[in-house]
Design a protein around this motif. Structure first.
Motif, mmCIF file in Angstrom:
data_model
loop_
_atom_site.group_PDB
_atom_site.id
_atom_site.type_symbol
_atom_site.label_atom_id
_atom_site.label_comp_id
_atom_site.label_asym_id
_atom_site.label_seq_id
_atom_site.Cartn_x
_atom_site.Cartn_y
_atom_site.Cartn_z
ATOM 1 N N ARG A 362 50.831 -45.881 15.841
ATOM 2 C CA ARG A 362 49.696 -46.702 15.367
ATOM 3 C C ARG A 362 49.856 -47.866 16.009
ATOM 4 N N GLN A 363 51.099 -48.249 16.336
ATOM 5 C CA GLN A 363 51.334 -49.565 17.100
ATOM 6 C C GLN A 363 50.677 -49.554 18.546
ATOM 7 N N GLU A 364 50.971 -48.445 19.094
ATOM 8 C CA GLU A 364 50.537 -48.192 20.633
ATOM 9 C C GLU A 364 49.051 -48.146 20.506
ATOM 10 N N ALA A 365 48.578 -47.606 19.698
ATOM 11 C CA ALA A 365 46.954 -47.703 19.531
ATOM 12 C C ALA A 365 46.252 -49.041 19.370
ATOM 13 N N GLN A 366 47.005 -49.579 18.752
ATOM 14 C CA GLN A 366 46.800 -51.028 18.086
ATOM 15 C C GLN A 366 46.756 -52.018 19.328
ATOM 16 N N ALA A 367 48.213 -51.998 19.959
ATOM 17 C CA ALA A 367 48.143 -52.695 21.189
ATOM 18 C C ALA A 367 47.176 -52.326 22.319
ATOM 19 N N ALA A 368 46.906 -51.072 22.423
ATOM 20 C CA ALA A 368 45.671 -50.784 23.399
ATOM 21 C C ALA A 368 44.430 -51.611 23.154
ATOM 22 N N LYS A 369 43.912 -51.457 21.606
ATOM 23 C CA LYS A 369 42.853 -52.004 21.260
ATOM 24 C C LYS A 369 42.741 -53.471 21.530
ATOM 25 N N ILE A 370 43.779 -54.165 21.310
ATOM 26 C CA ILE A 370 43.850 -55.701 21.547
ATOM 27 C C ILE A 370 43.964 -55.804 22.918
ATOM 28 N N ALA A 371 44.416 -55.018 23.904
ATOM 29 C CA ALA A 371 44.879 -55.435 25.144
ATOM 30 C C ALA A 371 43.232 -55.206 25.911
ATOM 31 N N SER A 372 42.344 -54.106 25.310
ATOM 32 C CA SER A 372 41.103 -54.052 25.879
ATOM 33 C C SER A 372 40.135 -55.081 25.614
ATOM 34 N N LEU A 373 40.435 -55.831 24.294
ATOM 35 C CA LEU A 373 39.340 -57.197 23.863
ATOM 36 C C LEU A 373 40.098 -58.201 24.763
ATOM 37 N N VAL A 374 41.260 -58.208 25.168
ATOM 38 C CA VAL A 374 41.916 -59.388 25.951
ATOM 39 C C VAL A 374 41.123 -59.211 27.397
ATOM 40 N N VAL A 375 41.060 -57.982 28.085
ATOM 41 C CA VAL A 375 40.569 -57.644 29.407
ATOM 42 C C VAL A 375 39.215 -58.111 29.501
ATOM 43 N N LYS A 376 38.409 -58.004 28.280
ATOM 44 C CA LYS A 376 36.859 -57.994 28.232
ATOM 45 C C LYS A 376 36.619 -59.779 28.248
ATOM 46 N N LEU A 377 37.547 -60.290 27.528
ATOM 47 C CA LEU A 377 37.600 -61.756 27.446
ATOM 48 C C LEU A 377 37.714 -62.438 28.704
ATOM 49 N N GLY A 378 38.967 -61.619 29.260
ATOM 50 C CA GLY A 378 38.981 -62.196 30.648
ATOM 51 C C GLY A 378 37.934 -62.122 31.752
ATOM 52 N N ALA A 379 37.475 -60.890 31.525
ATOM 53 C CA ALA A 379 36.002 -60.883 32.360
ATOM 54 C C ALA A 379 34.919 -61.760 32.086
ATOM 55 N N VAL A 380 34.769 -62.242 30.755
ATOM 56 C CA VAL A 380 33.723 -63.150 30.386
ATOM 57 C C VAL A 380 34.229 -64.450 30.982
ATOM 58 N N ALA A 381 35.446 -64.793 30.621
ATOM 59 C CA ALA A 381 36.123 -66.184 31.356
ATOM 60 C C ALA A 381 35.481 -66.258 32.867
ATOM 61 N N ALA A 382 36.045 -65.228 33.397
ATOM 62 C CA ALA A 382 35.866 -65.157 34.929
ATOM 63 C C ALA A 382 34.421 -65.474 35.112
ATOM 64 N N ILE A 383 33.470 -65.022 34.523
ATOM 65 C CA ILE A 383 31.982 -64.935 35.068
ATOM 66 C C ILE A 383 31.340 -66.492 34.439
ATOM 67 N N LEU A 384 32.049 -67.101 33.517
ATOM 68 C CA LEU A 384 31.780 -68.401 33.154
ATOM 69 C C LEU A 384 32.276 -69.400 33.813
ATOM 70 N N PHE A 385 33.333 -69.164 34.660
ATOM 71 C CA PHE A 385 34.004 -70.192 35.316
ATOM 72 C C PHE A 385 34.051 -69.963 36.830
ATOM 73 N N LEU A 386 33.607 -68.731 37.242
ATOM 74 C CA LEU A 386 33.686 -68.567 38.753
ATOM 75 C C LEU A 386 32.117 -68.382 39.269
ATOM 76 N N ASN A 387 32.023 -68.640 40.406
ATOM 77 C CA ASN A 387 30.683 -68.480 40.996
ATOM 78 C C ASN A 387 30.353 -67.016 41.179
#
Lengths: 545, 100
Positions: A362-387
């Motif tokens: 349960r903790q493992e699946a929960q961590a995976a879900k949160i990590a997937s959100l973080v990765v996507k947020l990272g991508a959004v940030a990259a697009i907002l701040f990088l050319n």
């Protein structure tokens, strides 16, 4: 702002979102709270679903936008995407089925799981996991570049719509794991094929036939070598195609798609059927030449907008809207799979290995879900701040670095001769050479002036070695060569010194296991150590620890 | 789990994925990388220079060779049926067992 186009794009996005949520109920296994269920769709996808899933995974929105843009700007060199996607399937035909078999016998979810067990090396597994995550991030960001291009063409200003699209994606992959992208891939492909077929029939007839299209391109590139490659461009073309092909199935998201197949035959059939997408890709690439013939000018300096602008010029608004929706949905599918794959890597090979060894499923699946959100947020940030152009170059660099996991992940499926110490040394050397080379690659403006001195792509000029030539070569292949040589030399030294190389956690018969074998695992339980450590019944191999 | 209810003698059978047919896969890997083969304009086909139509034709080459290798290395119909039966059996076993 174009209201008709925008309405259609929004309608399709709503449809896709509804499908995404419905997906969580589709062929639902008893519990989504196990990582295997969330991340690999229960590993039960047949030939058709796998075809759509892998197709959606490998042929991304970025491909549909950037390949024609490359043809538009650079001519024939942009067509490398076709040999690249022809070479890849025979290249991995025999490799992916071995990976599928050993993963299902031993319960591997990520390439790093395999490396850890095969070479008895959590360190090499960590390197594979980090490489995978780092290489995947700019790839996700690129999907946003595709969406951004259509938004610009429709006259939508600002970054807000982009953020909304990704919040939707994040929410429904959070809910239903790999099932959401598999279902959405059906919509995506239906839209893409519809768009391509119409475009290939309608646009050439409006432009005066294929002769006129190639004629316009010939004229544009007449100062160079016309619509074929210059003699100095041939090596770069072939090495880029080969290197990209070697790299693609090392990406964690490709492996996630492969492992979700229900058996070996499904994969083999898909290696024959997936090239149908390459045929479509060839036509898509030529949209770049059609844009030249139609006299399209990109919006601002963003070359990625030429396909959306071409569609606006050639199609009525309502159909342009459908085509834009195809590109937009085409971005969501791979972005979803990529973030799931990166999350699996983080959870299994970093979180559980180093941060919380006793994590429950349960903790493992929960961590995976949160990590997937973080990765996507990272991508959004990259697009907002990088050319956006810089994120394309970053993705090319991602291909160069993911290639450095080839000796452990791909060769490891065939031989254990390479020593874990050799693999680590090879990775370090290959990565150092790769980064040094891409650091030296300048980004050139169309007129030949230097736009940025470093990290300008993946084509390395051989003149850097002191050769008097304009020939370039794909940096990833040279780095891989260094990687392999170092790995072999260090292995030979370590073997001569009798340094222990750990215990193989896999058995020879694992690599050819079929679904019906007693050793096959449908659903390993991430709770216990048993799936990764225990040998199958009757196997001579000791636990990989 | 699935391995626990396996018959005692049930270890994975020794198989080989080697086959002379696999060598056929070399063709679609090598041919598309020989750039001089197609880096020309003539002959054109429907207005397409050789560079473009021949590379698209390689897609067909890839599909053909991988299909042939798949068909020739496929297990016999009898083995496949046995496999399907085993999978169906495994599924009912597992459903009865209940998951943790």
């Amino acid at each position: 702002m174009n209201v008709v186009e925008l309405t259609i794009v929004i309608a399709v996005f709503v449809l896709v979102t509804v499908l995404g949520f419905a997906a969580s109920r589709w062929r639902r296994a008893e519990s989504l709270m196990h990582l295997d269920e969330w991340g690999l769709g229960g590993r039960s996808f047949g030939t058709w679903v796998t075809w759509f899933l892998l197709g959606g995974d490998l042929y991304t929105a970025y491909t549909f936008v950037a390949v024609p843009a490359l043809m538009f700007g650079a001519g024939a060199a942009g067509f490398f995407a076709v040999p690249y996607t022809v070479v890849i399937y025979p290249l991995v035909f025999l490799v992916v089925i071995r990976l599928w078999s050993v993963s299902h016998v031993r319960g591997f979810v990520t390439p790093a799981d395999f490396v850890r067990s095969r070479f008895d090396s959590p360190t090499m597994a960590l390197l594979v996991a980090i490489t995978g995550i780092v290489a995947t991030m700019p790839y996700i960001a690129l999907q946003l570049v595709g969406i951004e291009a259509i938004l610009k063409a429709m006259g939508v200003e600002g970054e807000l719509p982009l953020i909304i699209a990704f919040v939707i994606l994040a929410i429904y992959t959070y809910n239903s794991g790999l099932r959401a992208p598999a279902l959405i891939a059906f919509v995506k492909d239906a839209l893409i094929y519809l768009t391509i077929i119409v475009a290939v029939i309608v646009i050439p007839s409006k432009l005066g036939g294929w002769d006129a299209i190639f004629g316009a391109a010939e004229e544009k590139f007449s100062a160079g070598s016309g619509v074929i490659l210059p003699a100095t461009g041939q090596l770069g073309y072939a090495t880029l195609a080969l290197g990209s092909a070697l790299a693609l199935f090392l990406y964690p998201h490709s492996i996630t798609g492969v492992l979700a197949a229900s058996n070996r035959d499904v994969l083999k059939r898909n290696m024959s059927a997936l090239p149908v997408y390459s045929l479509a890709l060839g036509f898509i690439a030529l949209l770049g030449f059609m844009a030249i013939a139609a006299g399209v000018t990109p919006i601002g300096t963003d070359g990625n907008t030429i396909v959306p602008v071409l569609f606006q010029q050639m199609f009525p608004s309502w159909f342009a809207g459908i085509a834009f929706a195809a590109i937009g949905v085409g971005a969501l599918v791979p972005a979803a799979i990529m973030s799931i794959a990166a999350a699996n890597l983080f959870t299994r090979n970093i979180y559980k290995e180093y941060l919380k060894k006793d994590a429950t499923p349960r903790q493992e699946a929960q961590a995976a879900k949160i990590a997937s959100l973080v990765v996507k947020l990272g991508a959004v940030a990259a697009i907002l701040f990088l050319n956006p152009q810089f994120s394309i170059d970053l993705q090319l660099i991602g291909g160069v670095i993911i290639l450095q996991t080839m000796p452990s992940v791909a060769l490891g499926l065939y031989t254990r001769w390479l020593h874990r110490g050799g693999l680590i040394a090879g990775w370090v050397a290959g990565m150092a050479v790769a980064l040094a080379m891409v650091y030296d690659i300048p980004k050139l403006n169309p007129d030949g002036t230097v736009a940025r001195a470093h990290f300008g792509g993946s084509s390395y000029a051989l003149s850097n070695f002191g050769l008097d030539t304009k020939v370039t070569v794909y940096a990833g292949l040279i780095a891989l060569l260094v990687n392999l040589v170092v790995a072999v030399v260090v292995t030979a030294v370590l073997r001569a010194m009798n340094v222990a190389d750990g215990v193989d956690g896999t058995a020879e018969t694992d690599y050819t296991a079929e679904r019906e074998d007693p050793s096959f695992r449908d659903l390993p339980d991430p709770l216990s150590d048993e799936p990764l450590a225990g040998p199958p019944p009757g196997s001579a191999a000791a636990p990989g620890r | 789990m699935s391995s626990a209810d396996a018959p005692p003698a049930g270890m994975a059978p020794r198989r080989s994925d080697r086959s002379p047919w696999n060598w056929l896969l070399v063709v679609p890997i090598v041919v598309p990388l020989i750039v001089p083969l197609y880096n020309k304009v003539e002959p054109t086909l429907f207005g397409w220079p050789t560079f473009y139509w021949l590379q698209l034709a390689f897609v067909v080459l890839g599909v053909l060779t991988t299909s042939i290798v798949y068909r020739m290395t496929r297990r016999s119909p009898g083995q496949q049926q046995a496999a399907r039966d085993a999978i169906a059996r495994g599924r009912t076993d597992r459903d009865g067992e209940g998951r943790p």
